[in-house]
Motif scaffolding. Sequence first.
Motif, PDB file in Angstrom:
ATOM      1  N   LEU A  77       0.829  -1.203   0.000  1.00 44.82           N
ATOM      2  CA  LEU A  77       0.000   0.000   0.000  1.00 44.82           C
ATOM      3  C   LEU A  77       0.868   1.260   0.000  1.00 44.82           C
ATOM      4  O   LEU A  77       0.533   2.258  -0.649  1.00 44.82           O
ATOM      5  CB  LEU A  77      -0.931   0.004   1.210  1.00 44.82           C
ATOM      6  CG  LEU A  77      -2.020  -1.079   1.226  1.00 44.82           C
ATOM      7  CD1 LEU A  77      -2.866  -0.947   2.480  1.00 44.82           C
ATOM      8  CD2 LEU A  77      -2.893  -0.996  -0.020  1.00 44.82           C
ATOM      9  N   ILE A 101     -11.201   8.675  -3.462  1.00 39.50           N
ATOM     10  CA  ILE A 101     -10.629   7.359  -3.166  1.00 39.50           C
ATOM     11  C   ILE A 101     -11.749   6.396  -2.789  1.00 39.50           C
ATOM     12  O   ILE A 101     -12.479   6.614  -1.824  1.00 39.50           O
ATOM     13  CB  ILE A 101      -9.584   7.445  -2.043  1.00 39.50           C
ATOM     14  CG1 ILE A 101      -8.480   8.441  -2.438  1.00 39.50           C
ATOM     15  CG2 ILE A 101      -8.984   6.072  -1.768  1.00 39.50           C
ATOM     16  CD1 ILE A 101      -7.398   8.604  -1.381  1.00 39.50           C
ATOM     17  N   GLU A 103     -13.107   1.986  -2.784  1.00 40.59           N
ATOM     18  CA  GLU A 103     -12.657   0.608  -2.699  1.00 40.59           C
ATOM     19  C   GLU A 103     -13.649  -0.281  -3.418  1.00 40.59           C
ATOM     20  O   GLU A 103     -14.849   0.007  -3.465  1.00 40.59           O
ATOM     21  CB  GLU A 103     -12.490   0.172  -1.244  1.00 40.59           C
ATOM     22  CG  GLU A 103     -13.749   0.231  -0.396  1.00 40.59           C
ATOM     23  CD  GLU A 103     -13.474  -0.039   1.075  1.00 40.59           C
ATOM     24  OE1 GLU A 103     -12.324   0.121   1.511  1.00 40.59           O
ATOM     25  OE2 GLU A 103     -14.430  -0.417   1.788  1.00 40.59           O
ATOM     26  N   VAL A 110      -9.589   1.339   2.179  1.00 40.84           N
ATOM     27  CA  VAL A 110      -9.364   2.787   2.088  1.00 40.84           C
ATOM     28  C   VAL A 110      -8.744   3.299   3.380  1.00 40.84           C
ATOM     29  O   VAL A 110      -7.716   3.997   3.364  1.00 40.84           O
ATOM     30  CB  VAL A 110     -10.674   3.545   1.785  1.00 40.84           C
ATOM     31  CG1 VAL A 110     -10.468   5.046   1.955  1.00 40.84           C
ATOM     32  CG2 VAL A 110     -11.150   3.258   0.370  1.00 40.84           C
ATOM     33  N   PHE A 113      -5.269   1.987   3.763  1.00 41.05           N
ATOM     34  CA  PHE A 113      -4.375   2.719   2.859  1.00 41.05           C
ATOM     35  C   PHE A 113      -3.975   4.070   3.450  1.00 41.05           C
ATOM     36  O   PHE A 113      -2.794   4.437   3.436  1.00 41.05           O
ATOM     37  CB  PHE A 113      -5.100   2.907   1.522  1.00 41.05           C
ATOM     38  CG  PHE A 113      -4.349   3.703   0.492  1.00 41.05           C
ATOM     39  CD1 PHE A 113      -3.295   3.144  -0.208  1.00 41.05           C
ATOM     40  CD2 PHE A 113      -4.727   5.009   0.199  1.00 41.05           C
ATOM     41  CE1 PHE A 113      -2.614   3.872  -1.180  1.00 41.05           C
ATOM     42  CE2 PHE A 113      -4.059   5.743  -0.768  1.00 41.05           C
ATOM     43  CZ  PHE A 113      -3.000   5.171  -1.457  1.00 41.05           C
ATOM     44  N   LEU A 168      -9.175   1.403  -4.927  1.00 40.74           N
ATOM     45  CA  LEU A 168      -8.291   0.488  -4.217  1.00 40.74           C
ATOM     46  C   LEU A 168      -8.889  -0.918  -4.240  1.00 40.74           C
ATOM     47  O   LEU A 168     -10.075  -1.102  -3.955  1.00 40.74           O
ATOM     48  CB  LEU A 168      -8.117   0.944  -2.771  1.00 40.74           C
ATOM     49  CG  LEU A 168      -7.251   2.197  -2.563  1.00 40.74           C
ATOM     50  CD1 LEU A 168      -7.432   2.739  -1.157  1.00 40.74           C
ATOM     51  CD2 LEU A 168      -5.782   1.880  -2.813  1.00 40.74           C
ATOM     52  N   ASP A 170      -8.133  -4.971  -3.030  1.00 41.47           N
ATOM     53  CA  ASP A 170      -7.323  -5.909  -2.255  1.00 41.47           C
ATOM     54  C   ASP A 170      -6.730  -6.961  -3.189  1.00 41.47           C
ATOM     55  O   ASP A 170      -5.524  -7.021  -3.395  1.00 41.47           O
ATOM     56  CB  ASP A 170      -8.186  -6.547  -1.164  1.00 41.47           C
ATOM     57  CG  ASP A 170      -7.369  -7.353  -0.174  1.00 41.47           C
ATOM     58  OD1 ASP A 170      -6.124  -7.305  -0.252  1.00 41.47           O
ATOM     59  OD2 ASP A 170      -7.965  -8.026   0.680  1.00 41.47           O
ATOM     60  N   LEU A 202      -5.573   0.784  -8.150  1.00 37.36           N
ATOM     61  CA  LEU A 202      -4.427   0.405  -7.329  1.00 37.36           C
ATOM     62  C   LEU A 202      -4.763  -0.959  -6.713  1.00 37.36           C
ATOM     63  O   LEU A 202      -5.594  -1.054  -5.819  1.00 37.36           O
ATOM     64  CB  LEU A 202      -4.172   1.436  -6.225  1.00 37.36           C
ATOM     65  CG  LEU A 202      -3.829   2.866  -6.679  1.00 37.36           C
ATOM     66  CD1 LEU A 202      -3.535   3.748  -5.479  1.00 37.36           C
ATOM     67  CD2 LEU A 202      -2.640   2.858  -7.646  1.00 37.36           C
ATOM     68  N   ARG A 204      -3.667  -4.532  -4.927  1.00 37.46           N
ATOM     69  CA  ARG A 204      -2.633  -5.121  -4.082  1.00 37.46           C
ATOM     70  C   ARG A 204      -2.090  -6.422  -4.700  1.00 37.46           C
ATOM     71  O   ARG A 204      -0.894  -6.611  -4.796  1.00 37.46           O
ATOM     72  CB  ARG A 204      -3.188  -5.376  -2.684  1.00 37.46           C
ATOM     73  CG  ARG A 204      -2.131  -5.741  -1.665  1.00 37.46           C
ATOM     74  CD  ARG A 204      -2.434  -5.233  -0.283  1.00 37.46           C
ATOM     75  NE  ARG A 204      -3.763  -5.585   0.196  1.00 37.46           N
ATOM     76  CZ  ARG A 204      -4.243  -5.200   1.390  1.00 37.46           C
ATOM     77  NH1 ARG A 204      -3.495  -4.450   2.183  1.00 37.46           N
ATOM     78  NH2 ARG A 204      -5.449  -5.530   1.769  1.00 37.46           N
TER      79      ARG A 204
END
Length: 344
Positions: A77, A101, A103, A110, A113, A168, A170, A202, A204
């Motif tokens: 992250l 932002i 998720e 979030v 992060f 975001l 996972d 983004l 992970r």
Amino acid sequence: MISYFGFDSKFIDNENIISKLNLLFQIERMDPYSNASTLQERIQISLQYVPPVYRQYALALFANTIYFPNAFSKSVLQHLLNSLLFRYEIDWKNLGQQCLILEQDPTGIVNEFLRANHVHGRLDKQTFQRTQQVSSFVKTAYINLKHSNVDQIEDVTAFLNRDYWIVLVDNSLSGTSLCSDLERLLELSNDTGSKPKKVVLLIRTLTDIALNVIREKFAQAIADGILEIDYGLLLDSRFVITKNIKRWNECVLFNNEETYAGVVEACKWLANRDEYKNDPLLADHKEHSGGDKTMTFGFKDCGITFVSSENCPSDSLPLLWYQKDGFYMPPFPRVLSRIGGYSK
């Protein structure tokens, strides 16, 4: 454990089983998957359920588990934010003012992060919206636009003007859910006339399968420079075990073709058993898995060996996560996120 089951010493040496297991035990010990027993004990229990003809191959599979502890998760992250700041005109101090932002799933990533990157003001309503999941945010935005002054619903319209829309994620291992959410988000941008400079994913942990699905479905948005994809860990074809691989040595997990073939057969053993085939808890998931809907190699036949300390994804090989009392107990029992009512 090795001597207990009487495994062939040449097989153990050829596949580097002991060194791989020792590394896995050390990593898992830093952030245990389960506090009920040690990983070594769980693997030994799992092997007792596997028929002797497949045991050494199951052990080779377990030894090649890619385990993702929280410490690594946090560092990814941090890397993703540093990469974001470097590539775009974003000031760390103004992250909340420049970025919307979101998720993909309600995982709390979030807040994770923001905490991992020491970003101030995460509870400031004017800086970071309360509605953080993509699907909920999109629904709320449409309600705001159609009905002003709606009680008990957050007004998120101001956030549509942010320069960058960040999603975001996972894990994106099959790409199915992420594509559905991304489609909704891009439609919202088009319907509202909002023109963010970029929509940035983004992620992970990402697989080749998911990456190819995203690139194919959103080829135009990528070509137009609207959509960007960044990730921490990429599990490409080198880390996949399926029956459809062209050459066994495309997979780097094993040193011998016989081992690869044995792991495939062990996966088929589990999938062909009535206990797994007829498990009602898996019925909904199998229906949406595509292919032959057996999930022999996990959801969408992703065929990976990835496990995070929070949970083992269904995209990984079922030998790692499937459990049924009296039939099979895996080393990384999965808490099922869906047991019915599947939705995109």
